[in-house]
Design a protein around this motif. Sequence first.
Motif, mmCIF file in Angstrom:
data_model
loop_
_atom_site.group_PDB
_atom_site.id
_atom_site.type_symbol
_atom_site.label_atom_id
_atom_site.label_comp_id
_atom_site.label_asym_id
_atom_site.label_seq_id
_atom_site.Cartn_x
_atom_site.Cartn_y
_atom_site.Cartn_z
ATOM 1 N N ALA A 65 0.088 19.156 7.150
ATOM 2 C CA ALA A 65 -0.530 18.166 8.033
ATOM 3 C C ALA A 65 -1.778 17.546 7.412
ATOM 4 C CB ALA A 65 -0.886 18.823 9.371
ATOM 5 N N ASP A 66 -1.969 16.256 7.689
ATOM 6 C CA ASP A 66 -3.195 15.537 7.368
ATOM 7 C C ASP A 66 -3.575 15.652 5.889
ATOM 8 O OD1 ASP A 66 -5.189 13.828 8.083
ATOM 9 O OD2 ASP A 66 -6.627 15.410 8.545
ATOM 10 N N ASP A 67 -2.603 15.441 5.017
ATOM 11 C CA ASP A 67 -2.850 15.477 3.580
ATOM 12 C C ASP A 67 -3.220 14.073 3.127
ATOM 13 O OD1 ASP A 67 -2.839 15.678 0.838
ATOM 14 O OD2 ASP A 67 -1.224 17.130 0.800
ATOM 15 N N LEU A 68 -4.501 13.844 2.846
ATOM 16 C CA LEU A 68 -4.986 12.501 2.535
ATOM 17 C C LEU A 68 -5.232 12.294 1.043
ATOM 18 C CD1 LEU A 68 -7.486 12.030 5.507
ATOM 19 C CD2 LEU A 68 -5.112 11.281 5.322
ATOM 20 N N ARG A 69 -4.411 12.922 0.194
ATOM 21 C CA ARG A 69 -4.612 12.770 -1.249
ATOM 22 C C ARG A 69 -3.855 11.585 -1.826
ATOM 23 N NH1 ARG A 69 -2.605 18.344 -3.396
ATOM 24 N NH2 ARG A 69 -1.119 17.968 -1.718
ATOM 25 N N TRP A 70 -2.913 10.999 -1.075
ATOM 26 C CA TRP A 70 -1.957 10.086 -1.678
ATOM 27 C C TRP A 70 -2.150 8.647 -1.199
ATOM 28 C CZ3 TRP A 70 -0.488 13.120 -5.237
ATOM 29 C CH2 TRP A 70 -0.303 14.466 -4.987
ATOM 30 N N ASP A 71 -1.863 7.717 -2.090
ATOM 31 C CA ASP A 71 -1.952 6.290 -1.795
ATOM 32 C C ASP A 71 -0.562 5.660 -1.843
ATOM 33 O OD1 ASP A 71 -4.708 6.547 -1.834
ATOM 34 O OD2 ASP A 71 -4.849 6.047 -3.969
ATOM 35 N N ALA A 72 -0.422 4.521 -1.159
ATOM 36 C CA ALA A 72 0.744 3.646 -1.307
ATOM 37 C C ALA A 72 0.239 2.312 -1.832
ATOM 38 C CB ALA A 72 1.449 3.466 0.033
ATOM 39 N N ARG A 73 0.749 1.896 -2.987
ATOM 40 C CA ARG A 73 0.230 0.686 -3.622
ATOM 41 C C ARG A 73 1.389 -0.219 -4.000
ATOM 42 N NH1 ARG A 73 -3.285 2.450 -8.502
ATOM 43 N NH2 ARG A 73 -4.029 0.310 -8.344
ATOM 44 N N CYS A 74 1.397 -1.439 -3.490
ATOM 45 C CA CYS A 74 2.433 -2.423 -3.804
ATOM 46 C C CYS A 74 1.771 -3.760 -4.100
ATOM 47 C CB CYS A 74 3.413 -2.587 -2.640
ATOM 48 S SG CYS A 74 4.326 -1.095 -2.215
ATOM 49 N N ARG A 75 2.311 -4.477 -5.056
ATOM 50 C CA ARG A 75 1.825 -5.814 -5.409
ATOM 51 C C ARG A 75 3.019 -6.746 -5.565
ATOM 52 N NH1 ARG A 75 -3.178 -4.854 -8.151
ATOM 53 N NH2 ARG A 75 -4.204 -3.221 -6.919
ATOM 54 N N ASP A 76 2.965 -7.906 -4.956
ATOM 55 C CA ASP A 76 4.016 -8.921 -5.118
ATOM 56 C C ASP A 76 5.397 -8.322 -4.852
ATOM 57 O OD1 ASP A 76 2.070 -10.813 -5.988
ATOM 58 O OD2 ASP A 76 2.102 -9.860 -7.957
ATOM 59 N N LEU A 77 5.522 -7.610 -3.736
ATOM 60 C CA LEU A 77 6.783 -6.977 -3.369
ATOM 61 C C LEU A 77 7.425 -7.768 -2.235
ATOM 62 C CD1 LEU A 77 8.694 -4.506 -3.697
ATOM 63 C CD2 LEU A 77 7.374 -3.406 -1.875
ATOM 64 N N LEU A 78 8.699 -8.134 -2.407
ATOM 65 C CA LEU A 78 9.455 -8.878 -1.406
ATOM 66 C C LEU A 78 10.522 -7.964 -0.824
ATOM 67 C CD1 LEU A 78 9.972 -12.196 -3.418
ATOM 68 C CD2 LEU A 78 8.020 -11.513 -2.024
ATOM 69 N N VAL A 79 10.481 -7.755 0.482
ATOM 70 C CA VAL A 79 11.454 -6.904 1.153
ATOM 71 C C VAL A 79 12.268 -7.765 2.116
ATOM 72 C CG1 VAL A 79 11.790 -4.918 2.665
ATOM 73 C CG2 VAL A 79 9.960 -4.888 0.950
ATOM 74 N N GLN A 80 13.588 -7.727 1.966
ATOM 75 C CA GLN A 80 14.484 -8.508 2.809
ATOM 76 C C GLN A 80 15.439 -7.551 3.503
ATOM 77 O OE1 GLN A 80 14.259 -11.996 2.921
ATOM 78 N NE2 GLN A 80 15.644 -11.906 4.689
ATOM 79 N N THR A 81 15.393 -7.518 4.831
ATOM 80 C CA THR A 81 16.248 -6.600 5.574
ATOM 81 C C THR A 81 17.593 -7.247 5.884
ATOM 82 O OG1 THR A 81 15.395 -7.330 7.726
ATOM 83 C CG2 THR A 81 14.238 -5.515 6.623
ATOM 84 N N VAL A 82 18.521 -6.408 6.314
ATOM 85 C CA VAL A 82 19.842 -6.864 6.716
ATOM 86 C C VAL A 82 19.840 -7.129 8.215
ATOM 87 C CG1 VAL A 82 22.258 -6.154 6.933
ATOM 88 C CG2 VAL A 82 20.997 -5.656 4.844
ATOM 89 N N ALA A 83 20.487 -8.191 8.634
ATOM 90 C CA ALA A 83 20.546 -8.526 10.056
ATOM 91 C C ALA A 83 21.133 -7.360 10.843
ATOM 92 C CB ALA A 83 21.387 -9.781 10.267
ATOM 93 N N GLY A 84 20.498 -7.026 11.960
ATOM 94 C CA GLY A 84 20.989 -5.954 12.804
ATOM 95 C C GLY A 84 20.405 -4.592 12.492
ATOM 96 N N SER A 85 19.570 -4.481 11.474
ATOM 97 C CA SER A 85 18.961 -3.195 11.146
ATOM 98 C C SER A 85 17.995 -2.778 12.241
ATOM 99 C CB SER A 85 18.219 -3.296 9.812
ATOM 100 O OG SER A 85 17.540 -2.099 9.520
ATOM 101 N N THR A 86 18.066 -1.501 12.623
ATOM 102 C CA THR A 86 17.212 -1.010 13.704
ATOM 103 C C THR A 86 16.055 -0.152 13.221
ATOM 104 O OG1 THR A 86 18.655 0.920 14.016
ATOM 105 C CG2 THR A 86 19.133 -1.052 15.342
#
Length: 533
Positions: free
Chosen positions: A467-488
């Motif tokens: 629980a509550d492990d704050l050592r990690w980062d999420a880093r993204c640059r110029d990322l394009l995400v396209q989902t599929v229609a109907g995804s829940t």
Amino acid sequence: MLGRRGFIAAAAAFPIAMPALSQQRSGIRLADFLRSSRSGDASDAFSQALSAAASRGTDLLLGAGTIIISTAPGEISDPLDHHCPDVRHRILRIRGEGAGRTRLLGVPRPTAANPSLPVSRPVLKSVGAESFSLVGVTLDGGLQRVGRGLQRGEDPHAAALLEVRGARSCALRDVVLTGFAGHWDTRTPIHGAYGRRGPLLVADCQDVELHDLVLQHPTFREGPFVHDARRLLVRGFRLRGPTGADQRGVSSPLNIMGPQTRDVVIEDFATEGAWNGSLMNLGGPARFTIRRLRARGRPLQAAEGDEGSDFQGKGIDIGTEINDSAFPGQPATEHLLLEDVILKDMAVYAIRATRSAACPLRRLTLAAGVVVEGGPEALGASNVATIEGQIVARGMGRAAATRRRRTAVSINACAGTLRLELSGAASDPLRTPDLGVLRRASSGLVLSGRIEGFPRGALRDDVPRAADDLRWDARCRDLLVQTVAGSTRPAIVAGRSDSQRLRRVEMRNCLLNGQALQQGMAGLVLHAGEIAL
């Protein structure tokens, strides 16, 4: 089962080597020693001719035809090293008329563990040569079909068809390896044998060159093992495996590893048939470079079972499996460079770089032209200090009937910069894509590129279950995400919950379905101490 006489009679359709074309070459001719032989077994003549050529420092010319070797040459036999006799000539150069014309044929033998399923005998074991070479020869273990079910257990006579140990230089050119079956051996690994038997073992050698080497069905268990090679070039390797997944073929076509392994280059590698394990197992503190690789596993099938998908064409393994257990605490592998590599329809994964901190990889470079097509997982990396480059993965998914669920890209405890061009197989009724990318606890890794076609979500950056492990980062640059229609499911998830958060989420110039990221937008779930969009 054929006895020794019956085997020799069955091989009589292949002529014993005659001088023919070899008369025009300088060297010792095996044909001159065969004239006194009254049987089809050329073991004695082969041994005498080897000694004569070695004493003059010249080539042994085999000529064209089939040469039956029932007993490997040499007089020294180490009971701790498979009872295979050693040949200790300083210069050992053997030349045939081409792998399609010259064949060294071993005589299979029964064993106590498998009386009805014979295994291959060794043909030659060279120890301590200053110069070893084998050119233009097929090495045949003598088995026309490969059965299932060779037993594990101690086999003091288990050995490769050809072993080269301690050579200052070693070269094989235009060599085919076929007809081989060997045991597993549960004893403590000896000199790089690892308990798994392949038709070729090169151990503790310098300046090793394997040119135009073919591993041809039928083979069983493993392909060649190269152990502790200092400077190794593999060029023009071909796997001609079985054509159907129901045929028993080789497990891993190529195995290169050992704590003294240095400077490995693999170029022009291709498969023409199926295999059952990893395409290649790599390990040791070397710099590995792989260029111009083409390999295809088995396409996913709608009715395929979970168990069947596990052993029909995995991809490249580095730092995993044998290395974790056989070499605890070995130095980290320095570098793996992949360039112009195309892997299609790998059943479980295409590229897997280390699994534990016991065998770390300092640097993974995905240079131009690294492409994965089909299969459930394009890249799995764990404990890689630096990842750099780009991977293109198209049509990723799993067979609809399988229970196994894998992510297309899985990263754990890695840093660096990785560009993705990643698409799922949403339109293929036989495949069900899973998450596009799973990134777990990879502070320092920056993702960019495009992720599309994954109805179950595109990007998940998780934290350990503590629980509550704050050592990690999420880093993204110029990322394009396209989902599929109907995804829940959410397309982007960072952190597990408010109580299990990432330290920081940073997503600069990233788009979800063409829209700039904003907290609270549909499809975006972030749990972090600090968020920068």
